[in-house]
Scaffold this motif. Structure first.
Motif, PDB file in Angstrom:
ATOM      1  N   LYS A  37       0.081  -7.737  -0.273  1.00 28.61           N
ATOM      2  CA  LYS A  37       0.856  -7.925  -1.489  1.00 28.61           C
ATOM      3  C   LYS A  37       1.612  -9.238  -1.334  1.00 28.61           C
ATOM      4  CE  LYS A  37       4.724  -5.018   0.034  1.00 28.61           C
ATOM      5  NZ  LYS A  37       5.566  -3.877  -0.278  1.00 28.61           N
ATOM      6  N   ILE A  64      -2.609  -4.928  -3.255  1.00 30.57           N
ATOM      7  CA  ILE A  64      -2.298  -3.522  -3.510  1.00 30.57           C
ATOM      8  C   ILE A  64      -1.316  -3.317  -4.656  1.00 30.57           C
ATOM      9  CG2 ILE A  64      -2.840  -2.857  -1.136  1.00 30.57           C
ATOM     10  CD1 ILE A  64       0.215  -2.641  -0.644  1.00 30.57           C
ATOM     11  N   THR A  65      -0.729  -4.408  -5.171  1.00 28.11           N
ATOM     12  CA  THR A  65       0.219  -4.266  -6.280  1.00 28.11           C
ATOM     13  C   THR A  65      -0.457  -4.234  -7.649  1.00 28.11           C
ATOM     14  OG1 THR A  65       0.601  -6.656  -6.450  1.00 28.11           O
ATOM     15  CG2 THR A  65       2.048  -5.396  -4.968  1.00 28.11           C
ATOM     16  N   ASN A  69      -5.282  -0.770  -7.934  1.00 27.53           N
ATOM     17  CA  ASN A  69      -5.219  -0.516  -6.492  1.00 27.53           C
ATOM     18  C   ASN A  69      -4.044   0.380  -6.114  1.00 27.53           C
ATOM     19  OD1 ASN A  69      -7.470  -2.172  -6.062  1.00 27.53           O
ATOM     20  ND2 ASN A  69      -6.193  -3.994  -5.984  1.00 27.53           N
ATOM     21  N   SER A  70      -3.618   1.221  -7.044  1.00 24.46           N
ATOM     22  CA  SER A  70      -2.427   2.057  -6.803  1.00 24.46           C
ATOM     23  C   SER A  70      -2.604   3.017  -5.627  1.00 24.46           C
ATOM     24  CB  SER A  70      -2.042   2.826  -8.074  1.00 24.46           C
ATOM     25  OG  SER A  70      -3.091   3.684  -8.463  1.00 24.46           O
ATOM     26  N   TYR A  73      -1.790   1.064  -2.677  1.00 26.19           N
ATOM     27  CA  TYR A  73      -0.356   0.797  -2.669  1.00 26.19           C
ATOM     28  C   TYR A  73       0.407   1.981  -2.073  1.00 26.19           C
ATOM     29  CZ  TYR A  73       4.369  -0.294  -4.150  1.00 26.19           C
ATOM     30  OH  TYR A  73       5.714  -0.545  -4.151  1.00 26.19           O
ATOM     31  N   ARG A  77       1.855   0.469   1.303  1.00 33.58           N
ATOM     32  CA  ARG A  77       2.941  -0.400   0.816  1.00 33.58           C
ATOM     33  C   ARG A  77       3.947  -0.803   1.885  1.00 33.58           C
ATOM     34  NH1 ARG A  77       6.236   4.102  -2.664  1.00 33.58           N
ATOM     35  NH2 ARG A  77       6.418   5.493  -0.881  1.00 33.58           N
TER      36      ARG A  77
END
Length: 114
Positions: A37, A64-65, A69-70, A73, A77
């Protein structure tokens, strides 16, 4: 004697691209995926560490943001950068060159046996 009309530089680029694609089609490389990210200073540092290995794998980055791509994330994260080798978790936070080298050698040896 052959003669070509048009831009010879463009022709040379096209031939070079064709030859690279032809060569790549005969060689299968593993895929190293970087989950990242922005901003991510560790990701930039990791990419520099990977530079000497770049001809031994296909490199892809996943931000990932992005909404699509949740899932990544939620999973990564707090742990970026994270690396997968051919779809399997390999390492996180920093590049472990010995782990990477071990996976690359294993992959290359399997390819040599086929």
């Amino acid at each position: 004697m052959l003669s070509f009309q048009g831009n010879s530089v463009q022709l040379a680029k096209s031939i070079g691209l064709f030859l690279r694609n032809l060569s790549a089609s005969n060689t299968t490389l593993p895929v190293l995926t970087l989950f990242k990210k922005d901003p991510c200073p560790l990701c930039e540092e990791a990419k520099e560490v990977l530079e000497p290995y770049k001809n031994r794998f296909i490199f892809q980055e996943v931000d990932i943001t992005l909404p699509e791509n949740s899932t990544w994330y939620e999973r990564y994260r707090l742990h970026i950068p994270v690396f997968h080798f051919n779809g399997q978790f390999l390492m996180m936070h920093r590049v472990n060159t010995s782990k990477l080298e071990k996976q690359l050698r294993k992959f290359e040896q399997q390819g040599a046996q086929d």
